[in-house]
Design a protein around this motif. Structure first.
Motif, short mmCIF file in Angstrom:
data_model
loop_
_atom_site.label_atom_id
_atom_site.label_comp_id
_atom_site.label_asym_id
_atom_site.label_seq_id
_atom_site.Cartn_x
_atom_site.Cartn_y
_atom_site.Cartn_z
N ASP A 1 -15.17 -45.06 47.45
CA ASP A 1 -15.50 -46.33 46.81
C ASP A 1 -15.48 -46.16 45.29
O ASP A 1 -15.17 -45.09 44.78
N ARG A 2 -15.83 -47.21 44.58
CA ARG A 2 -15.73 -47.17 43.11
C ARG A 2 -16.72 -46.20 42.47
O ARG A 2 -16.60 -45.86 41.30
N TYR A 3 -17.71 -45.76 43.23
CA TYR A 3 -18.67 -44.80 42.71
C TYR A 3 -18.31 -43.36 43.06
O TYR A 3 -19.04 -42.44 42.71
N GLY A 4 -17.21 -43.18 43.77
CA GLY A 4 -16.78 -41.85 44.15
C GLY A 4 -17.35 -41.37 45.48
O GLY A 4 -17.13 -40.22 45.86
N LYS A 5 -18.06 -42.24 46.18
CA LYS A 5 -18.61 -41.88 47.49
C LYS A 5 -17.50 -41.93 48.54
O LYS A 5 -16.78 -42.92 48.65
N LYS A 6 -17.39 -40.88 49.31
CA LYS A 6 -16.39 -40.82 50.37
C LYS A 6 -16.83 -41.72 51.52
O LYS A 6 -17.89 -41.51 52.10
N VAL A 7 -16.01 -42.75 51.83
CA VAL A 7 -16.34 -43.67 52.91
C VAL A 7 -15.53 -43.41 54.17
O VAL A 7 -15.84 -43.93 55.23
N PHE A 8 -14.48 -42.59 54.04
CA PHE A 8 -13.68 -42.18 55.19
C PHE A 8 -13.08 -40.82 54.89
O PHE A 8 -12.60 -40.58 53.78
N ASP A 9 -13.09 -39.94 55.89
CA ASP A 9 -12.51 -38.61 55.73
C ASP A 9 -11.86 -38.22 57.05
O ASP A 9 -12.54 -38.12 58.08
N SER A 10 -10.55 -38.01 57.04
CA SER A 10 -9.82 -37.68 58.27
C SER A 10 -10.29 -36.35 58.87
O SER A 10 -10.22 -36.17 60.08
N GLU A 11 -10.78 -35.45 58.04
CA GLU A 11 -11.24 -34.16 58.56
C GLU A 11 -12.54 -34.33 59.36
O GLU A 11 -12.77 -33.61 60.32
N VAL A 12 -13.37 -35.27 58.99
CA VAL A 12 -14.62 -35.53 59.70
C VAL A 12 -14.35 -36.41 60.92
O VAL A 12 -14.86 -36.15 62.01
N ASN A 13 -13.55 -37.45 60.74
CA ASN A 13 -13.31 -38.43 61.80
C ASN A 13 -12.24 -38.00 62.79
O ASN A 13 -12.08 -38.65 63.82
N LYS A 14 -11.48 -36.97 62.47
CA LYS A 14 -10.42 -36.45 63.35
C LYS A 14 -9.36 -37.51 63.67
O LYS A 14 -8.78 -37.52 64.75
N THR A 15 -9.12 -38.42 62.73
CA THR A 15 -8.09 -39.44 62.88
C THR A 15 -7.58 -39.83 61.50
O THR A 15 -8.24 -39.58 60.50
N PHE A 16 -6.40 -40.44 61.47
CA PHE A 16 -5.82 -40.92 60.22
C PHE A 16 -5.76 -42.44 60.22
O PHE A 16 -4.95 -43.04 59.54
#
Length: 86
Positions: free
Chosen positions: A29-44
């Protein structure tokens, strides 16, 4: 994109990255917070949600990174996504 379950533009789908070597896809997001990560969610595929809650209308930034098989250099693409919650 508009993740409102109407069947149109509901997800961002970069599943073709799964055919690459060492693929990564994340959204911040605009604050640099990761809202999605393929390595965590195991999907793209991102549905515009974090922990099951649809994020508010805003611009989000993405990073895609991968290596082509047999190559040492990583390829990186960046850009922004407009998410419209309705």
């Amino acid at each position: 994109f508009t993740p409102n379950n109407d069947g149109y533009n509901d997800v961002i789908d970069y599943s073709s990255l799964s055919t690459k070597d060492e693929p990564k896809f994340f959204v911040i997001d605009r604050y640099g917070k990761k809202v999605f990560d393929s390595e965590v969610n195991k999907t793209f595929i991102w549905d515009g949600k974090i922990n099951g809650i649809t994020l508010p209308t805003a611009s989000y930034w993405y990073v895609m990174e991968w290596k082509e098989f047999g190559m040492e250099t990583k390829i990186q693409k960046t850009g922004w996504i407009l998410l419209k919650s309705r």
